[in-house]
Write an enzyme that holds these catalytic residues in place. Structure first.
Site, PDB file in Angstrom:
ATOM      1  N   ASP A 171      31.298  50.869  48.834  1.00 25.67           N
ATOM      2  CA  ASP A 171      30.941  49.461  48.683  1.00 25.67           C
ATOM      3  C   ASP A 171      32.165  48.594  48.988  1.00 25.67           C
ATOM      4  OD1 ASP A 171      28.472  47.833  47.386  1.00 25.67           O
ATOM      5  OD2 ASP A 171      30.338  46.945  46.662  1.00 25.67           O
ATOM      6  N   TRP A 172      32.469  47.578  48.158  1.00 22.25           N
ATOM      7  CA  TRP A 172      33.631  46.721  48.408  1.00 22.25           C
ATOM      8  C   TRP A 172      34.951  47.491  48.340  1.00 22.25           C
ATOM      9  CZ3 TRP A 172      35.389  42.157  50.102  1.00 22.25           C
ATOM     10  CH2 TRP A 172      34.442  41.160  50.402  1.00 22.25           C
ATOM     11  N   TRP A 212      19.644  41.244  48.624  1.00 23.33           N
ATOM     12  CA  TRP A 212      20.593  41.468  47.524  1.00 23.33           C
ATOM     13  C   TRP A 212      21.455  40.229  47.298  1.00 23.33           C
ATOM     14  CZ3 TRP A 212      23.218  42.491  43.480  1.00 23.33           C
ATOM     15  CH2 TRP A 212      24.611  42.433  43.450  1.00 23.33           C
ATOM     16  N   ASP A 253      20.368  55.241  50.101  1.00 21.57           N
ATOM     17  CA  ASP A 253      21.023  53.937  50.176  1.00 21.57           C
ATOM     18  C   ASP A 253      20.457  53.162  51.364  1.00 21.57           C
ATOM     19  OD1 ASP A 253      22.623  51.724  50.231  1.00 21.57           O
ATOM     20  OD2 ASP A 253      24.521  52.813  50.268  1.00 21.57           O
ATOM     21  N   HIS A 266      22.958  54.201  46.409  1.00 26.59           N
ATOM     22  CA  HIS A 266      24.150  53.442  46.799  1.00 26.59           C
ATOM     23  C   HIS A 266      25.355  53.848  45.964  1.00 26.59           C
ATOM     24  CE1 HIS A 266      26.485  50.222  48.503  1.00 26.59           C
ATOM     25  NE2 HIS A 266      26.703  49.702  47.316  1.00 26.59           N
TER      26      HIS A 266
END
Length: 302
Positions: A123-124, A164, A250, A280
């Protein structure tokens, strides 16, 4: 820069998370400093595995992976991004930018003088960690790319991401723990959901979590689009070994693994994998398996 600090008692007795806290100070870019928390486990003289979380999780996400890494003799550094976990949380959304996040985590890597890093990013954690790799490639020995991207805004982000982002901005109360729950296949217990909510006593602590979705470069003229293009320019010339490990469930990141396999020279010939029964937040669904894949990757590329 004004910042909130989550009371320590919020982190007492969390399930499977008994790691001692460590802290350092980073420049807030406005004449002050912010306290950043990180887990530091395993032999201090071993090569580090740097595990970077994303939105809206924190180092708790890696609790099932850290023992697998340390059991193999590795040192694990698991920071909490500014605005998350036990790290300080600037109180204004405008305090958070993509470039500041890269700078804050870059300061951590330099202050700890990490070398021969195995980066595990999701993710980030990838949007930030991959920028660090491009910025200081000599510090990184190998990269594990898990359900993440390095977007430039030159390609559409897709309907799942747009939905999202809209949800994250419009929901009256930002439900961090339930968001993690929704991004897993195996599903969390109520106790684990509460642990993901622990950093946020109330909504005022969630400005960073609220801001992250709107910082993703989603157009060619986004403030960080050019910086990410330049990072890709560096990455495409690096032979650092790269392994992709994505969750089959995901929907947001589906297919992005192919981008890394195509553009990263060091991805050639690696046993890239799609992990079944993983969403995810694959650290929750298949954390020990992902850690073992990483350990094997380290042995194979050392």
């Amino acid at each position: 820069m004004k910042a909130l600090r989550t009371p320590d008692e919020r982190f007492e007795g969390l399930k499977d998370y008994q790691f001692e806290p460590n802290y350092l100070e980073v420049d807030d870019t406005e004449g002050g400093s912010l306290r950043v928390h990180y887990v530091d486990e395993g032999p201090s003289d071993a090569n580090p595995v740097l595990t970077m979380h994303g939105e809206p999780s924190w180092s708790y996400l890696y609790r099932h992976m850290i023992p697998v890494f340390t059991g193999a003799g590795h040192r694990v550094i698991a920071p909490d991004l500014v605005g998350f976990g036990r790290s300080d949380k600037p109180s204004q959304r405008s305090d958070y930018s993509y470039e500041r996040h890269v700078g804050w985590m870059g300061s951590l890597v330099r202050q700890l003088d990490l070398e021969n890093i195995t980066l595990v990013c999701q993710d980030w954690g990838g949007l930030i960690g991959l920028r660090l790799w491009a910025e200081m490639p000599d510090r990184f020995a190998r990269i594990v790319v898990a359900n993440t991207a390095l977007p430039t805004g030159d390609q559409p982000m897709g309907e799942a991401f747009t939905a999202w982002r809209t949800f994250s901005q419009e929901v009256p109360e930002f439900p961090a723990g339930r968001i993690i729950y929704g991004g897993t296949t195996s599903k969390l217990t109520d106790e684990e959901v509460a642990a993901y909510d622990a950093p946020y006593p109330d909504e005022t602590y969630k400005e960073g979590a609220r801001q992250f979705p709107v910082l993703v470069p989603d157009s060619p003229d986004n403030p960080s689009s050019q910086a990410n293009r330049e990072a890709w320019g560096v990455i495409r010339g690096l032979d650092t070994p790269v392994l992709t490990a994505f969750g089959a469930d995901d929907k947001i990141m589906a297919g992005v693994d192919k981008v890394f396999q195509k553009l990263c020279p060091g991805a050639a010939g690696q046993p890239h994998t799609i992990l079944p029964d993983a969403g995810h937040f694959l650290q929750e669904d298949v954390g020990p398996e992902l850690a073992r894949l990483t350990n094997d990757f380290i042995v194979r590329t050392s």
